[in-house]
Design a protein around this motif. Structure first.
Motif, PDB file in Angstrom:
ATOM      1  N   ASP A  21     -32.079  43.841 -47.114  1.00  0.00           N
ATOM      2  CA  ASP A  21     -32.156  44.295 -48.497  1.00  0.00           C
ATOM      3  C   ASP A  21     -30.767  44.790 -48.879  1.00  0.00           C
ATOM      4  O   ASP A  21     -30.344  45.866 -48.468  1.00  0.00           O
ATOM      5  N   ASP A  69     -33.665  38.597 -50.151  1.00  0.00           N
ATOM      6  CA  ASP A  69     -34.103  38.417 -51.531  1.00  0.00           C
ATOM      7  C   ASP A  69     -33.253  37.341 -52.193  1.00  0.00           C
ATOM      8  O   ASP A  69     -32.014  37.409 -52.184  1.00  0.00           O
ATOM      9  N   MET A  97     -38.983  38.841 -54.686  1.00  0.00           N
ATOM     10  CA  MET A  97     -39.574  40.180 -54.605  1.00  0.00           C
ATOM     11  C   MET A  97     -40.567  40.421 -55.735  1.00  0.00           C
ATOM     12  O   MET A  97     -41.005  41.553 -55.946  1.00  0.00           O
ATOM     13  N   GLY A 109     -43.845  38.388 -53.214  1.00  0.00           N
ATOM     14  CA  GLY A 109     -44.028  39.779 -52.814  1.00  0.00           C
ATOM     15  C   GLY A 109     -45.441  40.092 -52.389  1.00  0.00           C
ATOM     16  O   GLY A 109     -45.662  40.876 -51.451  1.00  0.00           O
ATOM     17  N   SER A 125     -38.365  47.620 -47.854  1.00  0.00           N
ATOM     18  CA  SER A 125     -38.310  46.240 -48.355  1.00  0.00           C
ATOM     19  C   SER A 125     -37.816  45.298 -47.264  1.00  0.00           C
ATOM     20  O   SER A 125     -38.367  44.200 -47.077  1.00  0.00           O
TER      21      SER A 125
END
Length: 496
Positions: free
Chosen positions: A299, A385, A410, A415, A471
């Motif tokens: 992330d 991402d 995301m 997600g 994340s």
């Protein structure tokens, strides 16, 4: 203290008996009324008579025991009028045990506002109950203020009322009593009163260490010191409620932790990615070895936020995580801005957080350091991402890194799948991590937003929360789950 011991308990199983203060109550009275103290803060579990104790002090202020100055004004503030009435009713109930000559000079008004006026000692002394609306306190000059359940006032209107009350106290050298169970997070103004005490304040907090089982007896006693003195809930009842909350899980368990254990946990339990206890179940004292291929979740933070990497071994379930901040501002200053005090420094001491670069984290050197953490391991995939794809590809080429890249969104589409796979892996015992303050902090701030089709995506519970490590963990574990679910190809040899 002599005045309080002369009062009779107005309600409950001990109604009619003389008030006898427990040691923790005596400590608060002595600390709150000490010379040089203008604000006293008490944080304790629900049901430990904090409102009743403060109401007794408010009655003492009204009749002149605490402060003999003329035309005294005592204000009781709460989130709503009904909540303020609880403290007002305690004051009215305690007044029944006062001498008759004092009782005759008390006037009780229930409309349009809850008030008690004392006509003795020159007259003009008033106790008034207020809801959490700052405008209702403007122009007042109180000699004593009681803020009841301050940790659960609405932030905007609550801050306005607190500012109006405290500014009014300065006019006549008054005192403020701020009492509540713990606020849901470290950024709440009530938490600030405790973590960052100002000169002239007395702080008494009964909060156990985080991460303990909900039914741990010693920590229940810390949060509920009145239970050993016949005040509020008994220890047997608390342990029974803890067992019931553990069995139910979810919001029931988190609510028990917030109100009965006086822990700082988010009240947004329904939409948390993982509750406190669900994540604690993934922590182990001896994590499994690094065996098999490793999946790296990334992330990449912005100019001022954290960059985080998570390392997951699907074969054993081992999970590791590391975070990185720019070096400017310092971790201590950044922690103050983010409302977590010295938590970032503690993470650094534990080897979970470091700094790189000055104002921003340089992507290419950071990726090199990330892969160096598993330099002796076989990397199955690096998951990131796709929103930062261009920036990451440039950094990978610049650093000369060759690793299989997988790009995930995301939003609700990718997600939802990643979050559900991560949850399933946690619930099935396939995620095992050493106790990590970085991950605990991240999951405490990670909530789920839902679309009309009930798909979820990860978001922050508060604007200053740091969920980067959560994340990255979701990306790594979800990809590891997909790898583990794929059928293994076997080679069959045939002879001609």
């Amino acid at each position: 203290m002599h005045f309080l011991h002369g009062l009779a308990i107005p309600e409950g199983p001990n109604a009619g008996r003389q008030l006898e203060l427990a040691p923790f109550q005596r400590d608060f009275v002595n600390g709150a009324l000490a010379d040089g103290i203008t604000t006293a803060i008490l944080s304790i579990g629900r049901g430990n008579a904090k409102t009743a104790l403060s109401a007794g002090l408010a009655l003492g202020a009204l009749v002149g025991v605490l402060d003999p100055q003329p035309r005294r004004e005592i204000l009781i503030a709460a989130r709503t009028r009904d909540q303020a009435r609880v403290a007002w009713d305690f004051v009215a109930g305690f007044s029944d045990s006062l001498p008759l000559e004092i009782q005759r000079r008390l006037i009780f008004r229930r409309a349009p506002r809850l008030e008690i006026e004392y006509e003795g000692d020159g007259g003009g002394h008033v106790l008034r109950a207020l809801a959490a609306d700052g405008k209702s306190a403007l122009g007042s000059a109180p000699t004593l203020v009681l803020m009841d359940e301050r940790g659960h006032w609405a932030l905007d209107r609550g801050d306005e009322l607190e500012a109006a009350l405290l500014s009014g106290l300065g006019k006549r050298g008054g005192r403020g009593l701020i009492i509540s169970t713990s606020a849901p997070d470290d950024t709440h103004p009530f938490s600030k009163w405790i973590d960052e005490p100002v000169p002239g304040s007395y702080v008494q907090e009964h909060r156990p260490a985080p991460g303990l089982p909900a039914d741990d007896l010693d920590s229940l006693i810390i949060a509920n010191p009145g239970a050993q003195h016949g005040i509020g809930s008994s220890l047997e009842w608390l342990q029974g409620q803890a067992g019931r909350a553990i069995a139910r899980g979810g919001s029931a368990l988190t609510t028990f932790r917030l109100y009965n254990r006086n822990e700082r946990v988010s009240g947004e339990t329904r939409d948390l990615l993982l509750t406190v206890d669900e994540w604690l179940a993934c922590e182990v004292s001896n994590p499994p070895p690094r065996e098999g291929e490793v999946v790296i979740g990334i992330d990449l933070g912005g100019s001022a936020s954290m960059s985080a990497a998570a390392f997951y071994w699907p074969a054993t379930g081992r999970l590791e995580a590391r975070g990185t901040f720019p070096s400017m501002p310092s971790l201590l200053d950044r922690g103050q801005v983010d409302g977590v005090a010295g938590r970032y420094l503690e993470m650094q001491d534990r080897g979970e957080l470091d700094t790189l670069g000055e104002k921003t984290v340089p992507v290419a050197p950071w990726l090199v350091e990330t892969l160096r953490h598993v330099t002796d391991q076989t990397v199955a995939a690096v998951v990131a991402d796709r929103f930062k794809q261009a920036e990451l590809v440039e950094a990978l080429n610049r650093a000369g890194i060759r690793a299989p890249m997988i790009w995930r969104g995301m939003g609700f589409r990718d997600g939802n799948e990643d979050a559900e796979r991560f949850r399933r892996a946690c619930f099935d015992g396939q995620v095992k991590a050493q106790a990590s303050l970085l991950l605990r902090s991240a999951f405490a701030d990670a909530v789920c937003l839902r679309d009309p089709a009930n798909n979820i995506k990860i978001a922050k519970a508060r604007s200053k929360g740091r969920i980067d490590a959560a994340s990255a963990t979701v990306l790594a574990v979800a990809e590891g789950a997909r790898i583990a679910a794929r059928p293994r190809k076997t080679v069959r040899a045939t002879w001609a």
